[in-house]
Design a protein around this motif. Structure first.
Motif, PDB file in Angstrom:
ATOM      1  N   ALA A   1       0.942  -1.191  -0.090  1.00 38.50           N
ATOM      2  CA  ALA A   1       0.046   0.041  -0.101  1.00 38.50           C
ATOM      3  C   ALA A   1       0.971   1.196  -0.216  1.00 38.50           C
ATOM      4  O   ALA A   1       1.756   1.039   0.556  1.00 38.50           O
ATOM      5  N   PHE A   2       0.327   2.341  -0.710  1.00 37.18           N
ATOM      6  CA  PHE A   2       0.887   3.485  -0.795  1.00 37.18           C
ATOM      7  C   PHE A   2      -0.078   4.820  -0.329  1.00 37.18           C
ATOM      8  O   PHE A   2      -1.106   4.659  -0.768  1.00 37.18           O
TER       9      PHE A   2
ATOM     10  N   PRO B   1       3.630  10.601   0.165  1.00 31.63           N
ATOM     11  CA  PRO B   1       4.922   9.840   0.654  1.00 31.63           C
ATOM     12  C   PRO B   1       5.214   9.611   1.894  1.00 31.63           C
ATOM     13  O   PRO B   1       5.820   8.482   2.243  1.00 31.63           O
ATOM     14  N   ASP B   2       4.670  10.368   2.824  1.00 34.58           N
ATOM     15  CA  ASP B   2       4.919  10.263   4.198  1.00 34.58           C
ATOM     16  C   ASP B   2       3.835   9.656   4.972  1.00 34.58           C
ATOM     17  O   ASP B   2       3.714   9.399   6.220  1.00 34.58           O
ATOM     18  N   ALA B   3       2.755   9.051   4.113  1.00 35.88           N
ATOM     19  CA  ALA B   3       1.529   8.412   4.836  1.00 35.88           C
ATOM     20  C   ALA B   3       2.155   7.136   5.361  1.00 35.88           C
ATOM     21  O   ALA B   3       2.952   6.370   4.641  1.00 35.88           O
ATOM     22  N   ASP B   4       1.517   6.603   6.515  1.00 34.18           N
ATOM     23  CA  ASP B   4       2.080   5.457   7.123  1.00 34.18           C
ATOM     24  C   ASP B   4       0.997   4.353   7.038  1.00 34.18           C
ATOM     25  O   ASP B   4       0.130   4.199   7.682  1.00 34.18           O
ATOM     26  N   CYS B   5       1.323   3.466   5.843  1.00 32.60           N
ATOM     27  CA  CYS B   5       0.223   2.691   5.212  1.00 32.60           C
ATOM     28  C   CYS B   5       0.422   1.093   5.785  1.00 32.60           C
ATOM     29  O   CYS B   5      -0.181   0.321   5.633  1.00 32.60           O
ATOM     30  N   ASP B   6       1.718   1.169   6.590  1.00 31.50           N
ATOM     31  CA  ASP B   6       1.750  -0.205   6.967  1.00 31.50           C
ATOM     32  C   ASP B   6       1.014  -0.679   8.389  1.00 31.50           C
ATOM     33  O   ASP B   6       0.614  -1.684   8.486  1.00 31.50           O
ATOM     34  N   ASP B   7       0.231   0.447   8.941  1.00 31.72           N
ATOM     35  CA  ASP B   7      -0.660   0.163  10.116  1.00 31.72           C
ATOM     36  C   ASP B   7      -1.946   0.395   9.739  1.00 31.72           C
ATOM     37  O   ASP B   7      -2.998   0.366  10.480  1.00 31.72           O
TER      38      ASP B   7
END
Length: 221
Positions: free
Chosen positions: A154-155, A178-184
């Motif tokens: 995810a991006f 680009p600074d989005a935290d998509c891992d969580d």
């Protein structure tokens, strides 16, 4: 010419005329493609943000754009109701470039997977008729050979929408986050088209269909 031969000639002409009329009468246009059903893999998204009307507008646009891309037909009514003319112009221009250089179209199995994380109405102090919907989308989403629908990375992406005087919300542009935290953000929700999409058969840029009034060539024939 004798009377008998004249009657024969007239009769033959009448038969030819009837044959032509018959051929014209039998000519039918191809039926319009049936819009596919959208079936979620597992439960459909039902969080608080998923009930927001701006998020629902984004999801509707993602469905319409995927269908338009698969068919190489950007004049679809559903796309016009969910995206601005400028956005559709840019999207179709991107598809034309892909055809020009690759002579192929990426086939999408369904709407782009998307998880919303924030809705900001009136971003940049533009009033209540604009909104930014931020979230995470699949970075690669296709049915191309070798691609897998599992383990989607995810991006971050921002969808900027406008609401017209009739209350219709349309996607006007998108931007990367680009600074989005998509891992969580958790696994992306996936929906697939039924029936499974098939290639449009369009390989030449000039055969791609665009709305009337598109600014850059080729236009809709």
């Amino acid at each position: 010419m004798t009377r008998r031969s004249r009657r024969s000639s007239i009769g033959a002409a009448a038969v030819v005329g009837l044959a032509v009329v018959g051929l014209v009468g039998c000519t039918t246009e191809e039926p319009a493609p049936v819009d596919p059903e959208v079936r979620w893999v597992g439960a459909a998204p039902s969080g608080r943000l998923d009930r927001d009307p701006w998020v629902r507008a984004v999801r509707a646009e993602l469905v319409a754009e995927a269908v338009a891309r698969n068919r190489n037909d950007f004049s679809l009514d559903a796309f016009a109701k969910t995206a601005t003319p400028e956005y559709i112009d840019r999207a179709s221009g991107t598809a034309i470039k892909a055809l020009r250089y690759n002579e192929t179209t990426t086939l999408l199995p369904g709407p782009l997977p998307f998880t919303p994380t924030q809705v900001e109405v009136g971003y940049w102090d533009q009033g209540d008729d604009v909104a930014a919907v931020r979230g995470c989308v699949a970075g690669k989403w296709s049915m191309d050979p070798g691609d897998s629908l599992g383990g989607l990375r995810a991006f971050g992406r921002e969808f900027r929408l406008e609401r017209d005087h009739a209350g219709v919300m349309r996607v006007a542009s998108t931007a990367g986050l680009p600074d989005a935290d998509c891992d969580d953000a958790g696994p992306l929700p996936v929906a697939l088209f039924d029936p499974v999409p098939e290639p449009s058969g369009v390989t030449a840029p000039g055969d791609l269909v665009r709305p009337d009034g598109t600014q850059s060539s080729p236009r809709r024939r």
